[in-house]
Design an enzyme around this catalytic site. Structure first.
Site, PDB file in Angstrom:
ATOM      1  N   LYS A 210      38.226  22.784  50.761  1.00 44.29           N
ATOM      2  CA  LYS A 210      39.498  22.131  49.658  1.00 44.29           C
ATOM      3  C   LYS A 210      40.720  23.449  49.775  1.00 44.29           C
ATOM      4  O   LYS A 210      41.643  23.122  49.901  1.00 44.29           O
ATOM      5  CB  LYS A 210      39.201  22.426  47.800  1.00 44.29           C
ATOM      6  CG  LYS A 210      38.939  23.167  47.079  1.00 44.29           C
ATOM      7  CD  LYS A 210      38.421  23.079  46.145  1.00 44.29           C
ATOM      8  CE  LYS A 210      37.638  24.579  45.551  1.00 44.29           C
ATOM      9  NZ  LYS A 210      36.971  23.762  44.105  1.00 44.29           N
TER      10      LYS A 210
ATOM     11  N   ARG B 238      34.902  25.335  32.105  1.00 44.02           N
ATOM     12  CA  ARG B 238      35.963  24.695  32.800  1.00 44.02           C
ATOM     13  C   ARG B 238      35.349  23.017  32.334  1.00 44.02           C
ATOM     14  O   ARG B 238      34.863  22.648  31.562  1.00 44.02           O
ATOM     15  CB  ARG B 238      35.553  24.684  34.356  1.00 44.02           C
ATOM     16  CG  ARG B 238      37.163  24.165  35.090  1.00 44.02           C
ATOM     17  CD  ARG B 238      37.507  24.250  35.926  1.00 44.02           C
ATOM     18  NE  ARG B 238      36.500  24.177  36.831  1.00 44.02           N
ATOM     19  CZ  ARG B 238      36.621  23.435  38.559  1.00 44.02           C
ATOM     20  NH1 ARG B 238      37.262  24.812  38.771  1.00 44.02           N
ATOM     21  NH2 ARG B 238      35.787  23.376  39.003  1.00 44.02           N
TER      22      ARG B 238
HETATM   23  C1  LIG Z   1      36.040  25.193  44.313  1.00 46.75           C
HETATM   24  C2  LIG Z   1      34.279  24.150  43.459  1.00 46.75           C
HETATM   25  C3  LIG Z   1      33.482  24.801  44.650  1.00 46.75           C
HETATM   26  C4  LIG Z   1      32.833  25.791  45.407  1.00 46.75           C
HETATM   27  O1  LIG Z   1      33.887  26.973  45.030  1.00 46.75           O
HETATM   28  P1  LIG Z   1      33.657  28.130  45.714  1.00 46.75           P
HETATM   29  O2  LIG Z   1      33.953  29.334  45.275  1.00 46.75           O
HETATM   30  O3  LIG Z   1      34.420  28.260  47.152  1.00 46.75           O
HETATM   31  O4  LIG Z   1      32.434  28.378  46.587  1.00 46.75           O
HETATM   32  C5  LIG Z   1      31.708  24.178  44.147  1.00 46.75           C
HETATM   33  N1  LIG Z   1      32.278  23.372  43.509  1.00 46.75           N
HETATM   34  C6  LIG Z   1      32.811  22.947  42.080  1.00 46.75           C
HETATM   35  C7  LIG Z   1      32.984  21.850  41.617  1.00 46.75           C
HETATM   36  C8  LIG Z   1      34.397  23.499  42.948  1.00 46.75           C
HETATM   37  O5  LIG Z   1      35.745  22.828  42.300  1.00 46.75           O
END
Ligand SMILES: *Cc1c(COP(=O)(O)O)cnc(C)c1O
Length: 350
Positions: free
Chosen positions: A24, A119
């Site tokens: 993302k 969250r």
């Molecule tokens: C962005 C995200 C991740 C990845 O997080 P990183 O810290 O970049 O590894 C994993 N799970 C969810 C639900 C996310 O939104």
């Protein structure tokens, strides 16, 4: 990027874990997705459906996971374009079910469990009932459960947390008879646990972005051995270089962003301005790669630097990016994305 993905995937595989590469931060950049897949991730995750559509329409065939809980209003599009989505709301999953039936598809769902980061997540006490309901929905295949820490509350994924998650899942199994196929245990903050190589992991999937993109685990932001920190660099061009005082002259009130700046008088210095600003990037998340260069401040379209050594107008200043700066610079339409190296000669990336 491919090497980073390979390093992280091998680390995870040693604990029996498959990796969903999270793309993302680059707005679903197809080259990055390809590199992640070449490095061994088994699926691609993104929080935005637009990004998944971008990667799919670039011809990248993999399992796509939507990380952000779908909006009710985008449920149809989720069923159309996404294989698996992470979910917490029955109302949304019902909507996904209706569209899946309509489109004659089966949509996979992972239920996220609230483990303390506050969250997304279903409260553990509600999980058995929610599981039963989802198992009864047509067009929906429940694939398993997940958790996400270290995102909002900064809660660290300790082995205690992971074991508690595993116990919750076990209770659901005892309660409902449902056996999860996927236990998706977290993000780059789980990498320190992998590095410890302690007990066998109670989960079999991680969703990893930053550790691959920037080579950092995200508990203490240390470099993961065998990864490259600067797979991305940001370049900006000097548009002014002059010797000027270090302190503004006149009555000081607020700057363009309503902040009252504070200056230290270190005499006359060489100041540079680059054509990049807060509209493009989180300036606090940048670090000049060349020693002796410091960031003095910024406005929407300018970053003001303290320079050292020989620099002239037109020279390029390079910056290391933290996650926030990476996200913003990929989002900014004013930042050109350039791919170095010979893509033709890199066998796995075209
Ligand atoms: C962005 C995200 C991740 C990845 O997080 P990183 O810290 O970049 O590894 C994993 N799970 C969810 C639900 C996310 O939104």
């Amino acid at each position: 990027m491919e090497n980073n993905a390979r390093t992280v995937c091998e680390l995870a595989r040693a604990s029996g874990i498959e990796v969903t590469g999270v793309n993302k931060a680059t707005c679903g950049n197809p080259l990055v997705a390809k590199a992640m897949l070449a490095g061994g991730v088994t699926s691609i995750g993104d929080s935005r459906i637009e990004n998944i559509k971008t990667m799919r329409s670039s011809g990248i065939k993999t399992t796509y996971v939507l990380l952000r809980s779908p909006m009710k209003s985008e449920a149809r599009s989720v069923v159309e374009h996404v294989d698996t989505s992470l979910n917490t709301e029955l109302e949304v999953i019902r909507e996904l079910s209706a569209h899946a039936l309509n489109l004659k598809k089966v949509h996979s769902v992972i239920l996220m469990v609230e483990m303390g980061d506050l969250r997304e997540g279903i409260l553990p006490e509600d999980l058995p009932d929610t599981t039963r309901e989802v198992l009864g929905m047509e067009g929906i295949e429940l694939r398993g459960f997940g958790l996400n820490l270290a995102c909002f509350g900064g809660v660290v994924p300790t082995s205690d947390k992971m074991n508690r998650f595993s116990n919750i899942v076990k209770e659901v199994k005892d309660n409902t008879g449902y056996k999860a196929k996927i236990l998706s245990g977290g993000n780059s903050a789980n990498v320190p646990l992998l590095l410890l190589k302690g007990d066998p992991s109670p989960v079999n999937n991680l969703r990893i972005g930053e550790a691959i993109l920037l080579g950092l685990e995200t508990v203490n932001r240390t470099l993961i051995p065998g990864t490259e920190r600067d797979a991305f660099i940001l370049q900006a061009e000097l548009i002014e270089v002059k010797r000027k005082p270090s302190v503004p002259s006149g009555t000081i009130s607020q700057n363009a962003f309503g902040e009252t700046p504070d200056f230290e008088d270190i005499g006359t210095i060489t100041r540079g301005i680059v054509g990049l600003g807060r509209q493009d990037v989180i300036v606090e998340d940048l670090e000049p790669l060349m020693k002796g260069i410091g960031i003095l401040g910024s406005s929407s379209d300018h970053i003001i630097l303290k320079l050292d050594g020989e620099h002239k107008v037109g020279d390029v200043i390079e910056f290391r990016l933290n996650y926030g700066a990476l996200v913003h610079s990929f989002t900014s339409q004013y930042v050109n994305k350039e791919y170095l190296g010979d893509l033709e000669k890199t066998p796995n990336i075209k």
